[in-house]
Write an enzyme that holds these catalytic residues in place. Structure first.
Site, mmCIF file in Angstrom:
data_model
loop_
_atom_site.group_PDB
_atom_site.id
_atom_site.type_symbol
_atom_site.label_atom_id
_atom_site.label_comp_id
_atom_site.label_asym_id
_atom_site.label_seq_id
_atom_site.Cartn_x
_atom_site.Cartn_y
_atom_site.Cartn_z
ATOM 1 N N ARG A 261 38.858 1.186 3.387
ATOM 2 C CA ARG A 261 39.223 2.378 1.843
ATOM 3 C C ARG A 261 38.017 3.391 2.349
ATOM 4 O O ARG A 261 36.898 3.197 3.079
ATOM 5 C CB ARG A 261 38.136 1.691 1.013
ATOM 6 C CG ARG A 261 38.906 0.100 0.264
ATOM 7 C CD ARG A 261 38.182 -0.562 -0.717
ATOM 8 N NE ARG A 261 38.865 -1.442 -1.362
ATOM 9 C CZ ARG A 261 37.993 -2.622 -2.111
ATOM 10 N NH1 ARG A 261 37.149 -2.045 -2.865
ATOM 11 N NH2 ARG A 261 38.839 -3.807 -2.433
ATOM 12 N N ARG A 276 29.351 -1.640 1.429
ATOM 13 C CA ARG A 276 30.052 -0.424 1.315
ATOM 14 C C ARG A 276 30.227 -0.223 2.060
ATOM 15 O O ARG A 276 30.410 1.296 2.725
ATOM 16 C CB ARG A 276 29.659 0.890 -0.063
ATOM 17 C CG ARG A 276 30.844 1.359 -1.106
ATOM 18 C CD ARG A 276 30.376 2.325 -1.489
ATOM 19 N NE ARG A 276 29.406 1.724 -2.196
ATOM 20 C CZ ARG A 276 29.838 1.133 -3.795
ATOM 21 N NH1 ARG A 276 31.356 1.127 -3.931
ATOM 22 N NH2 ARG A 276 29.207 0.516 -4.235
ATOM 23 N N GLU A 348 27.457 -6.976 -7.009
ATOM 24 C CA GLU A 348 29.419 -7.681 -7.480
ATOM 25 C C GLU A 348 29.764 -8.356 -5.340
ATOM 26 O O GLU A 348 29.670 -7.421 -4.600
ATOM 27 C CB GLU A 348 29.882 -6.889 -8.532
ATOM 28 C CG GLU A 348 31.590 -6.427 -7.561
ATOM 29 C CD GLU A 348 32.685 -5.864 -7.566
ATOM 30 O OE1 GLU A 348 33.610 -6.613 -6.573
ATOM 31 O OE2 GLU A 348 32.055 -5.037 -7.804
ATOM 32 N N SER A 351 35.131 -9.321 -7.688
ATOM 33 C CA SER A 351 36.035 -9.072 -9.378
ATOM 34 C C SER A 351 36.942 -9.828 -9.907
ATOM 35 O O SER A 351 37.966 -9.792 -8.568
ATOM 36 C CB SER A 351 36.803 -8.006 -9.676
ATOM 37 O OG SER A 351 34.864 -7.161 -9.709
ATOM 38 N N ARG A 390 29.831 -8.698 2.376
ATOM 39 C CA ARG A 390 28.283 -9.235 1.513
ATOM 40 C C ARG A 390 27.699 -10.452 1.217
ATOM 41 O O ARG A 390 27.021 -10.340 1.215
ATOM 42 C CB ARG A 390 29.313 -8.187 -0.115
ATOM 43 C CG ARG A 390 29.080 -7.457 0.036
ATOM 44 C CD ARG A 390 29.630 -6.872 -1.017
ATOM 45 N NE ARG A 390 30.100 -5.277 -1.716
ATOM 46 C CZ ARG A 390 30.390 -4.300 -2.547
ATOM 47 N NH1 ARG A 390 30.171 -5.319 -3.681
ATOM 48 N NH2 ARG A 390 30.370 -3.125 -2.474
#
Length: 423
Positions: A261, A276, A348, A351, A390
């Site tokens: 990403r 990130r 987070e 999801s 993470r």
């Protein structure tokens, strides 16, 4: 995409639902364009009928030896009219498609209304926050001191927002991947898949990553491909443009993939550590279900992701996202958020989303209830099970010790030769 029938039949409902997502949409403009399309289509159909009738007339007149020049002239005139109208029709259909392809999903009625994450609703918590009798360090400092994470040399190799794992760091990442895959395949009923890590435009259109979020994708120079931003893209598209036979749902897939990403628009946010990154590992869960079973399946996917965190002994909470915080394709989403001591807050880690038939319409994934019955769109769901980097960060921070070592969660020890700590 949204069912166009809903826009035409319930325009105010669609307007109000999209407004809860901060989208200002005028259904009347769409309806007006659709009416124009219908009128032109009717004209084309009428001219086609006249073409067929005139063609038969020409054949009869020729057999009878009569003059056909005037009739042929009319045929040419009709053909020219049809070409012009069909060109207008293609333009209108493309405009209608562009409207639909850029509209987000409608929030489910059970989703709380709100503009941003401040209106998300906490559903439950599991476990306890760790208590330290020393000053806890962030995971990037722990990884550096243990010699298992090297961000400086990763910059030399690729640039910022990349990580170099070494020794037990690399082994811990691999152990987590194998542990997650084993649980999801052996206990939770998912079929393991190794998909391509490159996707074409149709696949990304199907999941909703294109056209709206092209800035967040890495495209390949001289090739019409993109690096996948998540395993959701290839897994959801496995049955694109197919009709699944009766009795074949649900289909549940799990895959480990690297994800890529650009993180456009997130400059200055979470730039340190593993949170990130431009490249990261993830174990993804995807389900294709009957429409009436999708909300039950959402609870299953969420519980399956939670089960990984519980076995690792990591404190987390489950949050129901409000309408303004939903992802583009989501109708209802639960976020799983880990406790991170360095933040004194939550992060987070997964999801879990029910997209209803939104992605299936874009990718044309359908099923039959009975042999010969009318095809219907499946419902698609996805969730991280989990984001691996993470999870590594959470383990380093939550299980750090005063002497600088890190305790390895018990369930991972068999994957690390029985090792109990990273010394």
């Amino acid at each position: 995409m949204i069912d166009p029938k809903i826009i035409l039949e319930k325009p105010q409902f669609v307007r109000e639902k999209l407004a809860t997502r901060g989208v200002d949409f005028n259904p009347e403009e769409y309806a007006s364009l659709d009416q124009k399309r219908r009128r032109i289509q009717q004209q084309v159909d009428e001219l086609r009928a006249e073409q067929n009738k005139t063609s038969k007339l020409i054949g009869r007149l020729k057999k009878e030896g009569q003059e056909v020049s005037q009739v042929l002239a009319r045929m040419k005139e009709i053909a020219a009219q049809v070409r012009q109208l069909e060109e207008k029709l293609r333009e209108i259909e493309e405009n209608l498609y562009q409207i639909l392809i850029n509209l987000p999903n409608l929030p489910d009625d059970s989703v709380p209304i709100g503009e941003d994450s401040s209106r998300n609703v906490e559903v439950r918590r599991w476990g306890e926050k760790p208590i330290f009798d020393f000053s806890p360090q962030p995971h990037w400092e722990i990884g550096k001191s243990l010699g298992i994470l090297d961000f400086d040399r990763a910059v030399k190799l690729a640039g910022s927002r990349f990580a170099l794992y070494k020794g037990l760091g690399a082994q811990l990442e691999r152990a987590l991947i194998n542990f997650m895959l084993d649980v999801h395949t052996q206990e939770n009923g998912y079929l393991e898949v190794i998909p391509p890590f490159i996707a074409n435009e149709k696949a990304l259109l199907g999941t909703g990553n294109l056209p709206k979020f092209e800035e967040d994708l890495f495209s390949l120079k001289r090739h019409p491909w993109y690096m996948i931003p998540t395993g959701e893209v290839p897994l959801t598209n496995i049955y694109r443009e197919e009709i699944l036979p009766p009795g074949s749902l649900p289909q549940r897939f799990v895959a480990y993939t690297p994800c890529f990403r650009r993180e456009a628009g997130s400059y200055g946010k979470d730039i340190r550590g593993l949170v990130r990154q431009h490249q990261f590992n993830k174990v993804e869960l995807v389900s294709l279900t009957l429409p009436e079973a999708s909300f039950k399946e959402l609870e299953k996917i969420t519980a399956d992701a939670e089960g990984i965190l519980q076995r690792l002994g990591l404190h987390y909470r489950v949050v129901l996202l409000c309408s303004g915080d939903l992802g583009f394709a989501g109708a209802k989403t639960y976020d799983l958020e880990l406790w991170m001591p360095s933040r004194q807050g939550y992060l987070e880690i997964s999801s879990c989303t029910n997209c209803l038939d939104f992605q299936a319409r874009r990718a044309n994934i359908r099923f039959r209830r009975q042999p010969g019955s009318r095809p219907e769109f499946v419902h698609t769901l996805n969730g991280s099970g989990l984001a691996v980097g993470r999870t590594v960060a959470a383990i380093l921070e939550n299980f750090q010790q005063a002497d600088g070592s890190v305790v390895i969660p018990e369930v991972l020890r068999p994957y690390l030769g029985g090792r109990e700590t990273i010394p």
